[in-house]
Design a protein around this motif. Sequence first.
Motif, mmCIF file in Angstrom:
data_model
loop_
_atom_site.group_PDB
_atom_site.id
_atom_site.type_symbol
_atom_site.label_atom_id
_atom_site.label_comp_id
_atom_site.label_asym_id
_atom_site.label_seq_id
_atom_site.Cartn_x
_atom_site.Cartn_y
_atom_site.Cartn_z
ATOM 1 N N ALA A 33 3.109 -3.251 4.957
ATOM 2 C CA ALA A 33 3.137 -2.675 6.422
ATOM 3 C C ALA A 33 1.880 -3.404 7.105
ATOM 4 O O ALA A 33 2.199 -3.531 8.143
ATOM 5 C CB ALA A 33 3.147 -1.138 6.509
ATOM 6 N N ASP A 56 7.481 2.843 4.505
ATOM 7 C CA ASP A 56 8.282 3.726 3.760
ATOM 8 C C ASP A 56 8.867 3.128 2.273
ATOM 9 O O ASP A 56 8.892 3.770 1.272
ATOM 10 C CB ASP A 56 9.444 4.684 4.259
ATOM 11 C CG ASP A 56 8.749 5.617 5.245
ATOM 12 O OD1 ASP A 56 7.754 5.986 5.142
ATOM 13 O OD2 ASP A 56 9.562 5.936 6.378
ATOM 14 N N HIS A 57 9.289 1.835 2.405
ATOM 15 C CA HIS A 57 10.108 1.508 1.463
ATOM 16 C C HIS A 57 9.238 0.107 0.655
ATOM 17 O O HIS A 57 9.560 0.171 -0.440
ATOM 18 C CB HIS A 57 11.215 0.606 1.996
ATOM 19 C CG HIS A 57 12.276 1.515 2.299
ATOM 20 N ND1 HIS A 57 13.145 2.161 1.603
ATOM 21 C CD2 HIS A 57 12.676 1.932 3.755
ATOM 22 C CE1 HIS A 57 13.958 2.782 2.134
ATOM 23 N NE2 HIS A 57 13.570 2.748 3.538
ATOM 24 N N LEU A 101 8.662 1.444 14.731
ATOM 25 C CA LEU A 101 9.872 1.958 14.086
ATOM 26 C C LEU A 101 10.036 0.951 12.906
ATOM 27 O O LEU A 101 10.081 1.454 11.544
ATOM 28 C CB LEU A 101 11.203 1.934 14.889
ATOM 29 C CG LEU A 101 12.297 2.383 14.254
ATOM 30 C CD1 LEU A 101 12.201 3.680 13.777
ATOM 31 C CD2 LEU A 101 13.532 2.120 15.119
ATOM 32 N N PRO A 102 10.169 -0.370 13.074
ATOM 33 C CA PRO A 102 10.346 -1.129 11.921
ATOM 34 C C PRO A 102 9.072 -1.196 10.938
ATOM 35 O O PRO A 102 9.231 -1.535 9.568
ATOM 36 C CB PRO A 102 10.415 -2.747 12.542
ATOM 37 C CG PRO A 102 10.530 -2.630 13.651
ATOM 38 C CD PRO A 102 10.122 -1.216 14.463
ATOM 39 N N ASN A 103 7.953 -1.051 11.308
ATOM 40 C CA ASN A 103 6.742 -1.047 10.561
ATOM 41 C C ASN A 103 6.710 0.386 9.654
ATOM 42 O O ASN A 103 6.301 0.259 8.534
ATOM 43 C CB ASN A 103 5.361 -1.097 11.231
ATOM 44 C CG ASN A 103 4.135 -1.466 10.689
ATOM 45 O OD1 ASN A 103 4.291 -2.098 9.371
ATOM 46 N ND2 ASN A 103 3.120 -1.340 11.193
ATOM 47 N N GLY A 104 7.183 1.271 10.343
ATOM 48 C CA GLY A 104 7.221 2.554 9.536
ATOM 49 C C GLY A 104 8.472 2.416 8.352
ATOM 50 O O GLY A 104 8.085 2.904 7.108
ATOM 51 N N PHE A 105 9.625 1.751 8.720
ATOM 52 C CA PHE A 105 10.464 1.472 7.691
ATOM 53 C C PHE A 105 9.973 0.765 6.441
ATOM 54 O O PHE A 105 10.134 1.016 5.273
ATOM 55 C CB PHE A 105 11.584 0.919 8.508
ATOM 56 C CG PHE A 105 12.751 0.408 7.239
ATOM 57 C CD1 PHE A 105 13.586 1.243 6.750
ATOM 58 C CD2 PHE A 105 12.903 -0.935 6.954
ATOM 59 C CE1 PHE A 105 14.626 0.928 5.928
ATOM 60 C CE2 PHE A 105 13.837 -1.441 5.762
ATOM 61 C CZ PHE A 105 14.541 -0.359 5.435
ATOM 62 N N LEU A 106 9.105 -0.458 7.013
ATOM 63 C CA LEU A 106 8.483 -1.286 5.867
ATOM 64 C C LEU A 106 7.524 -0.436 5.222
ATOM 65 O O LEU A 106 7.474 -0.554 3.790
ATOM 66 C CB LEU A 106 7.683 -2.457 6.615
ATOM 67 C CG LEU A 106 8.767 -3.484 6.989
ATOM 68 C CD1 LEU A 106 7.875 -4.638 7.565
ATOM 69 C CD2 LEU A 106 9.521 -4.176 5.936
#
Length: 106
Positions: free
Chosen positions: A101, A94-95, A87-92
């Motif tokens: 990432a 995307d942004h 989840l945090p890796n997906g946020f990184l």
Amino acid sequence: MPCLVSSLTVRRYLTLFAGVLECLCFAGTIFGWASLVFVLKTKGYFSSHCTNTTGVNSTQVLDCSGQDEQFSLVFTIAGFIFNFLILPNGFLFDHFGTTVARLFGM
């Protein structure tokens, strides 16, 4: 325009090569766990959890169920952390993009 196409092709192959290299270096712990446990047992990891018990006909048997439980616990924690950090890796991703990432994932 032809220079842009060749640049994208080179970049695509470099990304593929980097992804394969990452899988070879970092995915072995999860996917090769059965082989890794065998090696760790021969090296004596968690061997303090093995106890001598009395088996059939009063023979001494080495019971290593505690050692197996410790290896199962390590695998469970590693699998949970691996899935939880998606989840945090997906946020990184995307942004901030692929490079950040991947660096965070390593």
